[in-house]
Scaffold this motif. Structure first.
Motif, PDB file in Angstrom:
ATOM      1  N   ASP A  47       0.856  -1.185   0.000  1.00 41.72           N
ATOM      2  CA  ASP A  47       0.000   0.000   0.000  1.00 41.72           C
ATOM      3  C   ASP A  47       0.892   1.234   0.000  1.00 41.72           C
ATOM      4  O   ASP A  47       1.435   1.625   1.031  1.00 41.72           O
ATOM      5  CB  ASP A  47      -0.904  -0.014   1.238  1.00 41.72           C
ATOM      6  CG  ASP A  47      -1.842   1.186   1.288  1.00 41.72           C
ATOM      7  OD1 ASP A  47      -1.748   2.062   0.389  1.00 41.72           O
ATOM      8  OD2 ASP A  47      -2.665   1.253   2.218  1.00 41.72           O
ATOM      9  N   LEU A  94       0.060   4.412   2.261  1.00 39.23           N
ATOM     10  CA  LEU A  94       0.162   4.332   3.722  1.00 39.23           C
ATOM     11  C   LEU A  94       1.202   5.330   4.241  1.00 39.23           C
ATOM     12  O   LEU A  94       2.311   5.392   3.713  1.00 39.23           O
ATOM     13  CB  LEU A  94       0.602   2.906   4.078  1.00 39.23           C
ATOM     14  CG  LEU A  94       0.293   2.389   5.471  1.00 39.23           C
ATOM     15  CD1 LEU A  94      -1.206   2.220   5.674  1.00 39.23           C
ATOM     16  CD2 LEU A  94       0.994   1.041   5.666  1.00 39.23           C
ATOM     17  N   THR A 125      -7.382   1.213   8.669  1.00 41.95           N
ATOM     18  CA  THR A 125      -8.088   0.547   7.576  1.00 41.95           C
ATOM     19  C   THR A 125      -8.055  -0.945   7.863  1.00 41.95           C
ATOM     20  O   THR A 125      -6.981  -1.522   8.059  1.00 41.95           O
ATOM     21  CB  THR A 125      -7.391   0.834   6.239  1.00 41.95           C
ATOM     22  OG1 THR A 125      -7.320   2.255   6.081  1.00 41.95           O
ATOM     23  CG2 THR A 125      -8.159   0.238   5.081  1.00 41.95           C
ATOM     24  N   ASP A 140      -9.779  -4.947   6.855  1.00 38.76           N
ATOM     25  CA  ASP A 140     -10.432  -5.657   5.756  1.00 38.76           C
ATOM     26  C   ASP A 140     -11.703  -6.370   6.247  1.00 38.76           C
ATOM     27  O   ASP A 140     -12.013  -6.352   7.442  1.00 38.76           O
ATOM     28  CB  ASP A 140      -9.462  -6.637   5.091  1.00 38.76           C
ATOM     29  CG  ASP A 140      -9.167  -7.812   6.000  1.00 38.76           C
ATOM     30  OD1 ASP A 140      -9.106  -7.604   7.232  1.00 38.76           O
ATOM     31  OD2 ASP A 140      -8.995  -8.932   5.508  1.00 38.76           O
ATOM     32  N   ARG A 183     -16.964   1.597  13.308  1.00 38.83           N
ATOM     33  CA  ARG A 183     -16.572   1.101  11.988  1.00 38.83           C
ATOM     34  C   ARG A 183     -17.500   1.675  10.915  1.00 38.83           C
ATOM     35  O   ARG A 183     -18.720   1.648  11.044  1.00 38.83           O
ATOM     36  CB  ARG A 183     -16.660  -0.425  11.974  1.00 38.83           C
ATOM     37  CG  ARG A 183     -16.211  -1.009  10.651  1.00 38.83           C
ATOM     38  CD  ARG A 183     -16.040  -2.506  10.758  1.00 38.83           C
ATOM     39  NE  ARG A 183     -15.434  -3.014   9.527  1.00 38.83           N
ATOM     40  CZ  ARG A 183     -14.829  -4.184   9.434  1.00 38.83           C
ATOM     41  NH1 ARG A 183     -14.729  -4.966  10.492  1.00 38.83           N
ATOM     42  NH2 ARG A 183     -14.315  -4.574   8.290  1.00 38.83           N
ATOM     43  N   ASN A 207     -14.593  -0.025   5.715  1.00 36.63           N
ATOM     44  CA  ASN A 207     -13.298  -0.579   6.129  1.00 36.63           C
ATOM     45  C   ASN A 207     -12.510   0.378   7.014  1.00 36.63           C
ATOM     46  O   ASN A 207     -11.334   0.176   7.249  1.00 36.63           O
ATOM     47  CB  ASN A 207     -12.474  -0.961   4.899  1.00 36.63           C
ATOM     48  CG  ASN A 207     -13.066  -2.186   4.209  1.00 36.63           C
ATOM     49  OD1 ASN A 207     -13.841  -2.932   4.824  1.00 36.63           O
ATOM     50  ND2 ASN A 207     -12.732  -2.378   2.961  1.00 36.63           N
ATOM     51  N   LYS A 208     -13.164   1.453   7.455  1.00 35.46           N
ATOM     52  CA  LYS A 208     -12.489   2.442   8.286  1.00 35.46           C
ATOM     53  C   LYS A 208     -12.895   2.264   9.733  1.00 35.46           C
ATOM     54  O   LYS A 208     -14.082   2.310  10.056  1.00 35.46           O
ATOM     55  CB  LYS A 208     -12.817   3.851   7.789  1.00 35.46           C
ATOM     56  CG  LYS A 208     -11.698   4.840   8.053  1.00 35.46           C
ATOM     57  CD  LYS A 208     -11.915   6.134   7.292  1.00 35.46           C
ATOM     58  CE  LYS A 208     -12.781   7.070   8.126  1.00 35.46           C
ATOM     59  NZ  LYS A 208     -12.947   8.392   7.487  1.00 35.46           N
ATOM     60  N   THR A 263     -12.441   3.792  13.549  1.00 35.85           N
ATOM     61  CA  THR A 263     -11.978   4.958  14.303  1.00 35.85           C
ATOM     62  C   THR A 263     -12.077   4.662  15.792  1.00 35.85           C
ATOM     63  O   THR A 263     -13.113   4.209  16.279  1.00 35.85           O
ATOM     64  CB  THR A 263     -12.824   6.206  13.954  1.00 35.85           C
ATOM     65  OG1 THR A 263     -12.817   6.365  12.530  1.00 35.85           O
ATOM     66  CG2 THR A 263     -12.246   7.455  14.603  1.00 35.85           C
TER      67      THR A 263
END
Lengths: 497, 281
Positions: free
Chosen positions: B191, B194, B247, B249, B259, B262-263, B265
């Motif tokens: 990625d 990132l 992030t 999966d 959530r 896919n985020k 916090t």
């Protein structure tokens, strides 16, 4: 006629026996831990006299005084150097980072693997070895980073910022079918600091700084008895023969690929610079390992301790390809450190692969071996400090017009038959170099009254040339003992004033 | 008799006898033996094979030695030996033919002479497939293993089965990756978006399981990866002044936080201790 020939033969002094070195300094094997691939990447004696060794597959073992081995760490990625750091900790340089291994539980095994510095690039190329650390008198750690080799490309995924400087783009440099090795440069530096010596102050806590550029495959880094940083490099492209550099801050030491990491570099592809420009920029090596004659692939330097008498403070180097070590004795001439190299322990009994050197508190020299699938060996051998050294050339001193050769004991002057030559190597992108500009230098030697100093007057000394002083194979001392290693190669960077 | 006298005189003085080419055996030992053995392929082909190729082709031998090219896949390119000169190269060729006479090619070593007994947990740093070059392979108790990338500081690969075989890497000079000895169940690709991370190392607990330390965007991470039934649990302790955004999966469930797709916090308080569980088949 037959009679005459026989008489001549009998009268000729005898050459040293083939195993004279091994007789003078017996070589014994040190048992290594069972079931371990005992190729040695790092080796050091701890303050308490125990021996710490890092092996090829990432194990670190400590050898107790009674000869038993205890494992201290494991799982490292090609460790190539190890030093002590306090009571229960070691610092190793492994392929991806400088790591401090500490036992904080008192169990005799490291539980903390702390990354001290990993701020250099890894392209994934097999030749990107990481050497060191050497601890300087300033409390900083110094490491040396190998260039990548055009023998292969790079990983798709790398660590560090890719340098766009070079004929091939990143796609063409990626290993696999598309790899355009021919465009790469024989050895290349496409991620940060490959080919550089880095300084990491405060016992490795940092911040790290670029210290010097210009290296190729610097598998030897250490400090001499007076605190000079020594880095030796391996013959190849831009390395006519393996050099020994006394490295100063900001210096460029000959191999151009790493110049791109010079702060503010704006001169494009350093491989495209005119040779004359590079020649002006580069620092000269203070010694040269004569390819084939002395060493094809020199390794770690170690400083002789007091137990070695007249050799104390001189430096001994390992050698990978040949069963031999190399000794260096330097001197300062007009502010430049330079000197002579000599063959040492030049005996088949030593075998090859001599990679890591460490002196025990008692003065014994331990030699750890490796091969990494090249020429070499495995295991550890020990050579105790001899009660009485064989007769050796102690050192060579440069005069304004000639050389003074000092011997460890009085020599038989009639047996010396010195022959003096000079030659040098080409500085170019091609792999290796023949000896060039070779000249025989006539001299009329004179031996001092005590038989220990031979003066070789020469009409001219040339800077940038190796001066070879070779004695007869039959040269011997006044007591009849043979002169071992009867040749010196003095690299003249500066003439004597 | 005169030539004999000369030979004796010269050898008594320690001179080498003059000749156009030097000793082929010596030249071979000094220039070739690092990569070529008489009867076994190591870095380069054996003398037996070289003899087969060039016994009747001295010209081609010289062409090759003076200007070698890429020929064998997976084998390091030979450096040019042009500096030795043709006379010496032919002396080397003669020696190679002589030295390989009557020998039988030994098979290249294919089995690891230092194969270790499997034990878990185990940590081994080595080049690994499909990740960055600063990889750390870890075998967990049970049948799960993973690869943590110390470059981008992420868990990258999880597999079930045996651990790794590092023989291809260890038998060479680094020109291979370790082989995963199981079935890969989970993998994250590179990625490049990132934010950069800084790896600080790892600490082993009494059982030998590592906890990784790293930082990203000012947040200090400690991550311990352990088996949880047939799944894998990642235990985090994160020190951060800002809310933590990760992030994750579809196979990953979080123990805390909010959530959205896919985020994930987490508040700084939630970030202090939470888990991510990777569901594995």
């Amino acid at each position: 006629m037959i009679l005459f020939a026989l008489t001549l033969f009998a009268a000729a002094p005898k050459a040293a026996p083939a195993d004279a070195w091994a007789e003078a300094m017996p070589i014994t094997k040190v048992e290594t831990p069972a079931k371990v691939d005992d190729q040695v990447g790092g080796m050091t004696f701890l303050d308490d006299g125990r021996l710490a060794v890092a092996f090829h597959r990432g194990e670190v073992f400590i050898r107790e005084k009674d000869g038993t081995w205890n494992q201290f760490a494991e799982g490292l990625h090609e460790p190539l150097g190890i030093i002590q750091d306090g009571k229960n900790a070691l610092i190793v340089m492994q392929r991806p980072e400088l790591t401090r291994l500490e036992d904080t539980t008192g169990k005799g095994k490291a539980n903390v693997y702390r990354t001290l510095w990993d701020g250099f690039g890894m392209s994934g190329n097999y030749h990107e070895f990481a050497f060191g650390p050497a601890r300087g008198p300033d409390g900083a750690l110094y490491v040396a980073l190998n260039l990548a080799s055009a023998g292969d490309g790079v990983f798709k995924e790398i660590r560090g910022t890719w340098s766009e400087i070079g004929k091939a783009n990143r796609e063409q440099m990626t290993a696999g079918k598309g790899f355009k090795g021919a465009l790469a440069g024989r050895m290349y530096s496409r991620v940060p600091y490959r080919g550089c010596v880095m300084r990491i102050p405060n016992d490795g806590k940092g911040p790290a700084e670029l210290y010097a550029t210009g290296f190729r495959s610097p598998d030897g880094i250490g400090f001499d008895a007076d605190g000079r940083l020594m880095v030796n490099d391996n013959q190849g492209d831009w390395r006519g023969s393996s050099p020994l550099h006394f490295v100063t801050k900001g210096s460029f030491n000959g191999h151009p690929a790493s110049l791109v990491w010079t702060p503010g570099w704006n001169q494009g592809d350093p491989l495209e610079l005119p040779i004359e420009t590079l020649e002006k920029m580069r620092s000269q090596p203070g010694g040269i390992f004569i390819h084939v004659d002395l060493s094809n692939s020199p390794t770690q330097p170690a400083v002789f301790p007091a137990q070695w008498g007249p050799l104390a403070k001189q430096v001994v180097f390992g050698e990978m390809n040949v069963a031999r070590l190399v000794r260096f004795a330097g001197e300062e001439v007009q502010g430049v450190y330079q000197g002579a190299m000599f063959p040492f322990l030049d005996t088949k009994e030593l075998r090859n692969g001599n990679h890591r050197l460490a002196f025990s508190p008692e003065g014994a020299l331990l030699v750890g071996k490796t091969h990494l699938s090249w020429a070499g060996n495995n295991g550890i051998v020990q050579i105790n400090a001899p009660q009485k050294l064989p007769l050796l050339i102690e050192r060579v001193h440069l005069l304004k017009q000639g050389f003074e050769v000092h011997f460890t004991e009085p020599v038989n002057g009639d047996t010396l038959q010195p022959i003096v030559k000079r030659f040098r190597y080409k500085y170019h992108a091609i792999y290796g170099s023949p000896k060039i500009d070779t000249d025989d230098l006539p001299t009329t030697p004179s031996l001092s009254a005590d038989g220990r100093t031979l003066t070789l007057p020469l009409t001219e000394i040339r800077e940038g040339f190796i001066h070879e002083i070779r004695f007869a194979k039959t040269a011997c001392g006044q007591d009849g003992r043979p002169l071992l290693g009867p040749v010196a190669y003095y690299q003249v960077v500066k003439q004597a004033p | 008799m005169l030539p004999l006298r000369w030979i004796l005189c010269l050898s008594a003085l320690g001179f080498a006898l003059p000749s156009q080419a030097q000793d082929g055996k010596l030249l071979y030992e000094q220039n070739c033996a690092a990569c070529h053995l008489p009867d076994q392929m190591v870095v380069g082909p054996s003398l037996i094979e070289i003899t087969k190729l060039y016994q009747k082709k001295p010209k081609e031998f010289l062409q090759w030695a003076n200007k070698p090219q890429k020929k064998r896949p997976g084998v390091i390119d030979m450096p040019s030996m042009a500096h030795l000169g043709d006379a010496n190269l032919l002396a080397i060729r003669d020696y190679m033919i002589k030295a390989s006479a009557g020998l039988k090619e030994k098979p290249a070593v294919t089995k690891d002479p230092f194969e270790r007994v499997a034990r878990r947990p185990e940590v081994q740093r080595i080049f690994m497939p499909d990740v960055g070059p600063a990889a750390i392979a870890v075998a967990l108790p049970g049948d799960l293993s993973y690869c943590f990338d110390a470059g981008d500081c992420r868990l990258r690969t999880i597999w079930r089965g045996d651990f790794i075989n590092g023989w291809l890497y260890w038998k060479s000079n680094g020109k291979a990756t370790g082989v995963i000895m199981g079935k890969v169940l989970w993998h994250l690709p590179e990625d490049t978006t990132l934010p950069a991370a800084k790896f600080h190392g790892y600490e082993l607990n009494d059982a030998g399981i590592p906890t990784f330390s790293y930082e990203r965007q000012g947040a200090q991470f400690e991550e311990t990866i352990e088996p949880a039934g047939k799944n894998l649990v990642r235990r985090f302790k994160v020190t951060t002044a800002q809310p933590l955004v990760l992030t994750i999966d579809n196979d990953t469930q979080a123990s805390a936080g909010t959530r959205q797709g896919n985020k994930l916090t987490l508040t700084p308080e939630q970030a202090k201790s939470f888990t991510l569980t990777v569901t594995l088949s």
